[in-house]
Design a protein around this motif. Structure first.
Motif: not given
Length: 443
Positions: A67-80
């Motif tokens: 989940i973390l890897m996929q979320a980072m790959d989709r995020t441009l600025k901030r990841l909570s």
């Protein structure tokens, strides 16, 4: 300087939680766009919320990493990143385990950052362990105007989005009512009522190993964990815990934020550092410092090293000025712990020890093991002055060579060098072109 109040007490959030994320009867609410990790249409988001669960075994760890890897790959600025407690007793999850996992998440984020080849700048990541003292609750994040997407997996944890009747499913694997899409629909119902834009639901397809499989044993898990995982494979074998004492259960799943009281919380906590680039190691240290402050009246002093003290550092010219480092620290802690923002003081320090060497009210110092000698020396100074020695709250630093301010400064230097090379090459080509033009004109 003392900061100002951002939000009222989290106790108020307790009052609104019971209806804030439950869907209403409004039939016009837009169904959230449901995306999957295998979608060819690769949409990016400025602000993503990734929902993980506190791991009890290797299966949970694998799921969280995916989940973390996929979320980072989709995020441009901030990841909570929200870490939910999955035992139904969120405030009984050992605080030491929560703190330890914060460090693991930031280390994992650093590794993911490198594997995704993010070389321009670090992704703005903030980890919110639910029920960690003073950390903002999950519900607060749903009200952030910048939020675009919620990322998770249906079969990790039951989703609290279908009303009180769903409470019995909260802690049971693959038993949540509705899943991620229904949860986001409930969040969107609340957001639209507040005049906020709806969010998308990004469902991650978990890899093999993220759930228990027959005849598969992870060597890192103890025998009790293995037995529990095997039991979770069969829904009929899940123990019905609906008869538990209601006073012992925490049906909020930590959504209300950290309100626990532990013996290792302190009235006046100090932490210090350069905080250049506020990388993930800094964020871990600041999170641990925030979690060490007593929720009822405790104070936190963050010391930021002055520019004068850093002149002999490696690649010193690439160190951000103190004013900018203070702003970055303030932005991080304000988003991590808005409920104690008015009790946080940030001060530029001009020596190795700062205010704790002269102010008697301090009771604890948060530091990494690399600076433990400074903490011991500080206690000697306090003892000589007749002040109480500080409790030294030490954390083991990980990825010391890779995850550091020096690494960030090297990245800035390399980027600066690359930009200078481009400018010089452009200038050379321009001169050569002018020379060629002159030769043609003369001929």
């Amino acid at each position: 300087m003392y900061t100002t109040i951002l939000l009222p007490c989290f106790a108020i959030l307790t009052l609104v939680h019971s209806f804030a994320i439950l869907p209403s009867s409004n039939k016009n609410i837009r169904t959230p766009t449901l995306l999957f990790s295998g979608d060819t249409k690769f949409q990016k988001y400025d602000h993503t919320l990734a929902i993980l669960t506190f791991p009890r075994n290797s299966n949970n760890q694998i799921a969280n990493e995916a989940i973390l890897m996929q979320a980072m790959d989709r995020t441009l600025k901030r990841l909570s990143v929200v870490i939910r407690c999955q035992d139904g007793l969120a405030h009984r999850t050992p605080i030491e385990d929560l703190r330890r996992y914060v460090g693991e998440i930031y280390s994992l984020v650093w590794d993911c950052n490198q594997s995704l080849l993010r070389t321009d700048e670090l992704l703005d990541v903030i980890v919110y362990p639910q029920s960690l003292p003073n950390a903002a609750p999950e519900q607060w994040l749903y009200h952030r105007p910048s939020l675009n997407c919620i990322c998770g997996a249906d079969d990790m944890l039951g989703w609290y989005s279908t009303g009180p009747s769903g409470n019995e499913y909260l802690t049971k694997n693959d038993q949540g009512l509705g899943g991620l899409a229904s949860h986001c629909a409930a969040v969107n119902d609340d957001r639209i009522s507040r005049g906020l834009d709806p969010v998308d639901a990004f469902s991650v397809d978990l890899p093999r190993g993220a759930t228990a499989l027959p005849h598969v044993t992870f060597l890192e898990d103890d025998s009790t964990t293995q037995r529990n995982a095997a039991m979770m494979m069969s829904k009929q074998e899940i123990i019905d815990d609906t008869d538990d004492d209601e006073d012992d259960r925490d049906e909020s799943m930590g959504l209300l934020g950290g309100s626990r009281l532990d013996s290792n919380l302190y009235d006046s906590v100090a932490v210090g550092g350069t905080f250049d680039g506020i990388h993930y190691g800094h964020r871990k240290l600041l999170t641990l410092a925030v979690s060490s402050v007593a929720p009822n009246g405790g104070r936190l002093m963050i010391g930021v090293t002055s520019d004068e003290m850093l002149q002999k550092k490696t690649l010193a010219k690439y160190i951000e000025p103190a004013s900018q480092r203070v702003r970055e620290v303030l932005d991080f802690v304000s988003n991590l712990a808005p409920g104690i923002k008015n009790r946080i003081r940030i001060k530029i320090i001009h020596d190795a020890f700062g205010p704790p060497a002269i102010e008697d009210h301090f009771t604890a110092l948060v530091l990494s093991h690399e600076t433990l000698s400074n903490g011991l020396a500080l206690n000697e100074i306090r003892k000589q002055k007749g002040m109480q020695e500080l409790a030294l709250l030490c954390t083991r630093r990980t990825e010391a060579n890779a995850m550091s301010s020096t690494t960030l400064r090297r990245m800035r230097a390399e980027q600066d060098h690359d930009e200078e090379s481009v400018v010089n090459n452009d200038s050379t080509r321009s001169c050569q072109s002018s020379s060629s033009s002159a030769e043609v004109a003369s001929s």
